[in-house]
Design a protein around this motif. Structure first.
Motif, PDB file in Angstrom:
ATOM      1  N   UNK A   1      67.757  49.518  37.806  1.00  6.59           N
ATOM      2  CA  UNK A   1      68.543  49.707  36.574  1.00  6.59           C
ATOM      3  C   UNK A   1      67.866  48.917  35.469  1.00  6.59           C
ATOM      4  N   UNK A   2      68.087  49.324  34.204  1.00  7.09           N
ATOM      5  CA  UNK A   2      67.327  48.715  33.123  1.00  7.09           C
ATOM      6  C   UNK A   2      68.169  48.522  31.870  1.00  7.09           C
ATOM      7  N   UNK A   3      67.887  47.409  31.202  1.00  7.57           N
ATOM      8  CA  UNK A   3      68.542  47.093  29.923  1.00  7.57           C
ATOM      9  C   UNK A   3      67.469  46.522  29.004  1.00  7.57           C
ATOM     10  N   UNK A 112      71.384  50.316  51.078  1.00  7.51           N
ATOM     11  CA  UNK A 112      70.324  49.549  50.436  1.00  7.51           C
ATOM     12  C   UNK A 112      70.457  48.055  50.773  1.00  7.51           C
ATOM     13  N   UNK A 113      69.336  47.378  50.885  1.00  5.35           N
ATOM     14  CA  UNK A 113      69.340  45.938  51.155  1.00  5.35           C
ATOM     15  C   UNK A 113      68.944  45.153  49.907  1.00  5.35           C
ATOM     16  N   UNK A 114      68.908  45.847  48.772  1.00  5.30           N
ATOM     17  CA  UNK A 114      68.411  45.208  47.562  1.00  5.30           C
ATOM     18  C   UNK A 114      68.916  45.945  46.338  1.00  5.30           C
ATOM     19  N   UNK A 115      68.924  45.239  45.218  1.00  6.74           N
ATOM     20  CA  UNK A 115      69.215  45.859  43.934  1.00  6.74           C
ATOM     21  C   UNK A 115      68.607  44.966  42.855  1.00  6.74           C
ATOM     22  N   UNK A 116      68.561  45.470  41.637  1.00 13.21           N
ATOM     23  CA  UNK A 116      67.980  44.667  40.568  1.00 13.21           C
ATOM     24  C   UNK A 116      68.424  45.142  39.207  1.00 13.21           C
ATOM     25  N   UNK A 117      68.149  44.322  38.224  1.00 10.40           N
ATOM     26  CA  UNK A 117      68.444  44.662  36.840  1.00 10.40           C
ATOM     27  C   UNK A 117      67.327  44.104  35.975  1.00 10.40           C
ATOM     28  N   UNK A 118      66.662  44.990  35.224  1.00  9.19           N
ATOM     29  CA  UNK A 118      65.529  44.596  34.403  1.00  9.19           C
ATOM     30  C   UNK A 118      65.886  44.655  32.928  1.00  9.19           C
ATOM     31  N   UNK A 119      65.469  43.642  32.196  1.00  9.64           N
ATOM     32  CA  UNK A 119      65.514  43.617  30.742  1.00  9.64           C
ATOM     33  C   UNK A 119      64.070  43.525  30.251  1.00  9.64           C
ATOM     34  N   UNK A 120      63.892  43.675  28.959  1.00  9.19           N
ATOM     35  CA  UNK A 120      62.540  43.536  28.408  1.00  9.19           C
ATOM     36  C   UNK A 120      62.009  42.123  28.637  1.00  9.19           C
ATOM     37  N   UNK A 138      58.880  46.062  47.231  1.00  9.41           N
ATOM     38  CA  UNK A 138      59.285  47.338  46.630  1.00  9.41           C
ATOM     39  C   UNK A 138      60.219  47.108  45.444  1.00  9.41           C
ATOM     40  N   UNK A 139      61.168  46.204  45.598  1.00  6.19           N
ATOM     41  CA  UNK A 139      62.101  45.915  44.503  1.00  6.19           C
ATOM     42  C   UNK A 139      61.386  45.282  43.324  1.00  6.19           C
ATOM     43  N   UNK A 140      60.485  44.345  43.603  1.00  2.62           N
ATOM     44  CA  UNK A 140      59.737  43.688  42.520  1.00  2.62           C
ATOM     45  C   UNK A 140      58.891  44.712  41.755  1.00  2.62           C
ATOM     46  N   UNK A 141      58.223  45.609  42.489  1.00  2.00           N
ATOM     47  CA  UNK A 141      57.420  46.660  41.843  1.00  2.00           C
ATOM     48  C   UNK A 141      58.303  47.512  40.938  1.00  2.00           C
ATOM     49  N   UNK A 142      59.431  47.968  41.467  1.00  4.12           N
ATOM     50  CA  UNK A 142      60.324  48.861  40.718  1.00  4.12           C
ATOM     51  C   UNK A 142      60.836  48.185  39.452  1.00  4.12           C
ATOM     52  N   UNK A 143      61.395  46.994  39.598  1.00  7.32           N
ATOM     53  CA  UNK A 143      62.034  46.341  38.451  1.00  7.32           C
ATOM     54  C   UNK A 143      61.003  45.800  37.454  1.00  7.32           C
ATOM     55  N   UNK A 144      59.876  45.288  37.946  1.00  3.89           N
ATOM     56  CA  UNK A 144      58.858  44.774  37.020  1.00  3.89           C
ATOM     57  C   UNK A 144      58.178  45.935  36.285  1.00  3.89           C
ATOM     58  N   UNK A 145      58.117  47.103  36.912  1.00  4.01           N
ATOM     59  CA  UNK A 145      57.613  48.292  36.206  1.00  4.01           C
ATOM     60  C   UNK A 145      58.500  48.561  34.991  1.00  4.01           C
TER      61      UNK A 145
END
Length: 261
Positions: A1-3, A112-120, A138-145
């Motif tokens: 997810x992203x903000x 799922x065993x993980x979730x995340x939230x990305x901001x700029x 996998x989570x770090x790749x997804x959210x840091x992307x």
């Protein structure tokens, strides 16, 4: 997810130390983050926002998760991953906050065993106690992307459309596939066959894909709520990105969403 949203210290923050002191008082911990949010949120408002994306509530199960993450060096491992991908992608330096995953997570129907939230300018990662090292990656790749794309796209958050969010999620998960293979894709990527996704596009998304993220329907369609197919927008974004020609990771930070239609 992203903000989109402000920050100081970079890399993995010592939230393990915060948890030692205030595991049962998460709102107290969130007070430390007030200066990183531009919109003057207090600790309670920040906590409520993070709860929607997988942040833990204090209970016996999440305490066990926290203890497991400590024993498993989750903070050190995540820092090593972040250092590697930041260098590989030439990405921005942002603070990363790690917390246990909610025990009754709303997406548990996909196990799922993980979730995340990305901001700029910051990143939140939520880990369950069953998480494997590759799932952390996998989570770090997804959210840091997401962070890298937000940094490179010249678009204000309020101007983001449903298509923008869908493509953001699709690109991030296709990047996971590129580095780790299909086995480590999020389970929602396998919910529907191609013909079903084509049907969903015609029935639910076509004509609505340009609604702004401020529209209440945005999250309803993205997550597949209120009777819409589960994870509708996520799955459709993954499908749209997958059926176009392969692009480099660095191009995936800047390509316009409309090019996938």
């Amino acid at each position: 997810m992203v903000k989109k949203a402000g920050c100081r210290k970079m890399g993995v923050i010592s939230t393990d130390e915060w948890l030692k002191k205030d595991f049962n008082r998460p709102i107290q911990m969130m007070e430390k983050l007030k200066s990183t949010f531009h919109d003057s949120l207090d600790g309670d408002a920040i906590y409520q926002q993070l709860l929607k994306h997988g942040m833990y509530s204090p209970n016996q199960r999440t305490k066990l998760t926290w203890e497991y993450l400590q024993e498993n060096d989750a903070w050190k491992k995540t820092q090593n991953l972040f250092t590697s991908y930041k260098k590989l992608w030439g990405g921005p330096d942002v603070p990363i906050y790690i917390f246990p995953l909610m025990s009754s997570w709303g997406w548990k129907k996909t196990n799922e065993t993980k979730s995340g939230l990305a901001f700029e300018d910051k990143l939140f990662l939520f880990y369950d106690k069953e998480i494997a090292d590759k799932e952390m990656e996998a989570l770090l790749i997804h959210e840091y992307h997401h962070v890298c794309r937000l940094h490179r796209l010249e678009k204000e958050p309020k101007e983001f459309t449903l298509l923008d969010t869908m493509i953001m999620e699709g690109l991030a998960e296709r990047t996971v596939e590129r580095y780790l293979g299909a086995y480590y894709l999020a389970r929602w990527t396998k919910l529907y066959q191609e013909d079903k996704l084509q049907e969903f596009w015609s029935k639910h998304l076509e004509g609505k894909h340009m609604i702004k993220r401020t529209d209440p329907l945005h999250d309803v369609l993205l997550l597949g709520q209120k009777g819409f197919p589960h994870m509708l927008g996520y799955c459709s974004g993954f499908y749209l990105v997958g059926k176009s020609e392969k692009i480099s990771v660095k191009k995936s930070f800047i390509i316009q969403s409309e090019e996938f239609l």
